[in-house]
Design a protein around this motif. Structure first.
Motif, PDB file in Angstrom:
ATOM      1  N   SER A 353       0.852  -1.185   0.000  1.00 45.93           N
ATOM      2  CA  SER A 353       0.000   0.000   0.000  1.00 45.93           C
ATOM      3  C   SER A 353       0.887   1.233   0.000  1.00 45.93           C
ATOM      4  O   SER A 353       2.030   1.208   0.469  1.00 45.93           O
ATOM      5  N   LEU A 354       0.359   2.293  -0.570  1.00 45.79           N
ATOM      6  CA  LEU A 354       1.134   3.534  -0.747  1.00 45.79           C
ATOM      7  C   LEU A 354       0.198   4.711  -0.557  1.00 45.79           C
ATOM      8  O   LEU A 354      -0.991   4.619  -0.891  1.00 45.79           O
ATOM      9  N   GLY A 419       7.218   5.704   1.320  1.00 44.65           N
ATOM     10  CA  GLY A 419       6.460   5.732   2.587  1.00 44.65           C
ATOM     11  C   GLY A 419       5.316   4.741   2.587  1.00 44.65           C
ATOM     12  O   GLY A 419       4.304   4.937   3.252  1.00 44.65           O
ATOM     13  N   GLY A 420       5.492   3.656   1.853  1.00 47.49           N
ATOM     14  CA  GLY A 420       4.421   2.674   1.747  1.00 47.49           C
ATOM     15  C   GLY A 420       4.603   1.506   2.698  1.00 47.49           C
ATOM     16  O   GLY A 420       5.534   1.470   3.502  1.00 47.49           O
ATOM     17  N   SER A 421       3.695   0.550   2.585  1.00 44.09           N
ATOM     18  CA  SER A 421       3.754  -0.646   3.412  1.00 44.09           C
ATOM     19  C   SER A 421       4.054  -1.849   2.546  1.00 44.09           C
ATOM     20  O   SER A 421       3.412  -2.045   1.505  1.00 44.09           O
ATOM     21  N   ILE A 422       5.002  -2.686   2.976  1.00 45.59           N
ATOM     22  CA  ILE A 422       5.354  -3.873   2.195  1.00 45.59           C
ATOM     23  C   ILE A 422       4.261  -4.935   2.298  1.00 45.59           C
ATOM     24  O   ILE A 422       4.284  -5.914   1.558  1.00 45.59           O
ATOM     25  N   SER A 423       3.310  -4.742   3.210  1.00 48.16           N
ATOM     26  CA  SER A 423       2.182  -5.669   3.277  1.00 48.16           C
ATOM     27  C   SER A 423       0.922  -4.908   3.615  1.00 48.16           C
ATOM     28  O   SER A 423       0.727  -4.485   4.748  1.00 48.16           O
ATOM     29  N   ALA A 424       0.058  -4.748   2.626  1.00 41.48           N
ATOM     30  CA  ALA A 424      -1.190  -4.027   2.869  1.00 41.48           C
ATOM     31  C   ALA A 424      -2.172  -4.907   3.618  1.00 41.48           C
ATOM     32  O   ALA A 424      -2.742  -4.514   4.618  1.00 41.48           O
ATOM     33  N   SER A 439       9.567  -0.939   5.789  1.00 41.49           N
ATOM     34  CA  SER A 439       8.351  -0.225   6.198  1.00 41.49           C
ATOM     35  C   SER A 439       8.362   0.211   7.649  1.00 41.49           C
ATOM     36  O   SER A 439       7.552   1.043   8.039  1.00 41.49           O
TER      37      SER A 439
END
Lengths: 467, 467
Positions: A353-354, A419-424, A439
């Motif tokens: 997620s971003l 600034g995203g997440s490696i696992s949404a 993350s």
């Protein structure tokens, strides 16, 4: 029972003790442990665990954990084995704790609009019970027939209804969990508002079985929705698509899906699926599926038509088709599900997620870098744009010494920089643990360790997962 | 600076060290500490604290906490001092940490629909910035002009928009907090979905400054709503009111308030407010205020009118009046705010939540027990029924040796028996700590202590509060 092929010093003692404490019919070992207890969905079987424990009550869960904790034997709790991060994979030295006997709907409370359910119940069984009572559950995902609600909670499952109701975390009003030492924490709250002390539920939602074992949950029930109205829209570029998302949020209180597919994705799936008939098949640009579901299907469709006409006029979409039949709706979603992609060799599925404002650049950077390093690779983007959740599929031909890890390193670095997440929505489990640092900061990871130490000081719960 | 009137062994050392680390202009003591730093809203001043520290940056917050932690000096973090549970009251041995210099909107991200804000900013300033950007904030409450967003987060504030958007917890996407030892945990996430490891935000939401100091938050922004349509409804009894709540949830996707007033409450407030003109003034029964707010005020009002007519026909309401002017709306809410009650002597305001199915019996039991023990007492019920949140006001004439505590013991015991919460939205703070056991089990309280020990092992953060 056979000798375990395991050299953990307490292995034999633990199995004997568990059988003594829970009864032999709760404890299996060796060949008596079916493959499904060490096989993740879509994967080859892993290591056969030391033992399989299937308690019938919360008290038995408590006694099983206390026994393992006392003997320093590690425990992997399992739901439906449909996770995509290896979070429920056992090692040969682990005891598998299956909650499949803790099943059923305990209570439907129409006044409070809650359902109380045992952790081993399948998501689909919960959905059916809630629908029968005249409500809708806030959680839905593809694995509904196999996944268990305890697993959904432990992984804070996302899925198809996040844009409308939030993630699983937002659905959980109350929760019962058993700690590593056997302590039963029963917080089966039904109220929307409860500020009496720390909110302990949150510890167990999304911590993937590393802080405690969820045994029961109280979930919200939402008013029943009628069947959705589904539109297939065409946009020229990402910034137009983002403006469309703004407009959809503002104009459609009944918005229930906002799914985006990038051009390469659409072209590949359409080419590989000759029977598929979707609008604007040969136009360039992005495709967006927008769904609305309200109290009255006709009213919803009417309002949606007006809004679509307005968007066309204002240039927010280049074209749009509202599904006129179930076949239309199915065709739109068949494109989105993109099954053809699953057949590609060495496929890597990313679930990141971003922040919306960083997505366009991320897609461009990733695509360019992957194309440059692995010419001819398949690189496809699509996602739940309404949730900020992007899926990326990569199938590349590796040179000698290269592997999927090289692709992951490249992609996750861009995710971190954006600034995203490696696992949404899939969690960290086993497979993403090495990338967590992209993350989360060292301070955050160290705070996670404080929690782990506080609730599982001997480290028996799902060791080697998450952190 | 004066000598402190304090016998904490490290007091003098701590003040000197703080002034050295932060600069003298960040540290006040003695008479230089204004009364507002030791006076809760609506209360007499409490004890003057050892010192007042007003850092200007997150780094200064970190250094202040690390200094106090090293010297075992306790710290009370303060927002706008509008809390109702004494959670920000200092003792003479505490250092007060005020975040009033950490103010301002850091960023409004229209694409992500988020606002990033410093903890010391007033709620109203955040609301205004969000509205100016064309959105609505999910948090609103009476103290908006004084309370600070950090305090709203630390207490998981409820308020007027919970039925629509959930509590403050549901509004927080990202958060930065400083731990007791000075560690800065920056998790300024903007995404709806992020399952990369434990969700550390949750630790600091609603823990009332006992686990860390919130310095920045990322909040959701929602699509802007038009002005609401407001109906004043009459029902004969509680079960009809509950059926009405069901119907409202199902028929009104734009539902933004569902407030109930019991007969005694309405009769007393109306009698004490001679100018007040509300419908059905002399009819028996309960009054319900229902509000809807959507994208288009006219459309909302039109739909609401149709629904009200249907409810009248089906007997879900005995009568209803839809506000035709702002004056009508104001009158309905003036009754609900019930200011006349605040003037009663020795007033105790309860803020509890209960499963809806237990409310009717709870109200009857409480009323009967209070009437029996304190004949002639004023006992009034009203509440945010949509949220399961009930307010109870009691003004009784105590016999010798009796006090408010006797009323509290009686009421909270009924709350506990009904599976309710002794604090729906105000928190535990200092004033409700003694009653926590009615809502939380010994296992839960012990789990809270594990958290406290993990994140504040020296117990310097807000000691004596919550647990």
């Amino acid at each position: 029972m056979n000798q375990p092929d395991n050299d953990h010093p307490n292995a034999e003692a633990a199995i004997e003790r568990l059988a003594h404490v829970l009864g032999a019919d709760c404890v299996s070992r060796g060949a008596a442990i079916g493959e499904r207890y060490f096989t993740n969905y879509g994967e080859a079987p892993g290591e056969r665990p030391l033992a399989l424990v299937r308690p019938r009550t919360v008290d038995e869960v408590s006694r099983a954990l206390a026994t393992c904790d006392a003997l320093h034997v590690s425990v992997v709790v399992q739901g439906g084995m449909t996770g995509l991060a290896g979070g429920a994979s056992p090692r040969a030295s682990d005891v598998v704790l299956s909650l499949e006997r803790l099943v059923g709907i305990e209570e439907i409370d129409r006044d409070a609009a809650t359902v109380t359910v045992w952790a081993g119940t399948t998501l689909q069984a919960v959905q059916e019970a809630v629908e029968e009572a005249g409500f809708t559950l806030g959680i839905d995902l593809g694995a509904r027939g196999s996944c268990q609600i305890g697993g959904n909670v432990a992984t804070n499952a996302g899925g198809n209804r996040v844009i409308r109701y939030g993630t699983t975390r937002e659905q959980v009003l109350g929760l019962e969990a058993v700690l590593a030492d056997g302590t039963v924490l029963s917080s089966l709250n039904k109220m929307l508002k409860n500020n009496a002390g720390y909110d302990l539920r949150q510890l167990f939602v999304g911590s993937e079985g590393t802080l405690g074992v969820v045994t029961r949950v109280v979930l919200k029930m939402h008013p029943r929705l009628s069947s959705p109205a589904t539109a297939f829209c065409l946009t020229s570029n990402f910034s137009q698509t983002l403006a469309l998302l703004h407009a959809a949020r503002a104009a459609l209180p009944e918005l229930s899906s906002f799914e985006v597919m990038w051009p390469r994705f659409c072209a590949y799936v359409a080419a590989q699926t000759p029977d598929l008939r979707v609008p604007f098949q040969h136009a360039p640009g992005l495709r967006v599926i927008i769904e609305c579901a309200g109290r009255d299907a006709e009213e919803t469709t009417g309002r949606f038509e007006t809004v679509l006409a307005d968007w066309l006029e204002r240039g927010l979409i280049d074209d749009a088709a509202l599904a006129q039949s179930e076949a239309d709706t199915r065709a739109f979603w068949t494109l989105r599900e993109g099954l053809a992609i699953d057949a590609l060799p060495d496929l890597i599925n990313f679930d990141v997620s971003l922040p919306h404002g960083r997505m366009e650049a991320f897609v461009a950077q990733c695509e360019a870098a992957l194309d440059a390093r692995w010419p001819g690779a398949h690189v496809f983007f699509f996602g739940h744009l309404g949730d900020g959740n992007l899926h990326l599929c990569v199938s590349a031909h590796y040179a000698l010494g290269e592997s999927a890890e090289d692709v992951e390193a490249l992609v996750y670095q861009f995710v971190g920089e954006a600034g995203g997440s490696i696992s949404a929505e899939h969690g960290i489990g086993l497979y993403k643990r090495a990338w967590l640092h992209f993350s989360r900061s060292p301070e955050e990871i160290s705070a996670m360790r404080r929690l782990k130490q506080a609730f599982d000081p001997r480290g028996i719960l799902n060791p080697g997962k998450v952190i």
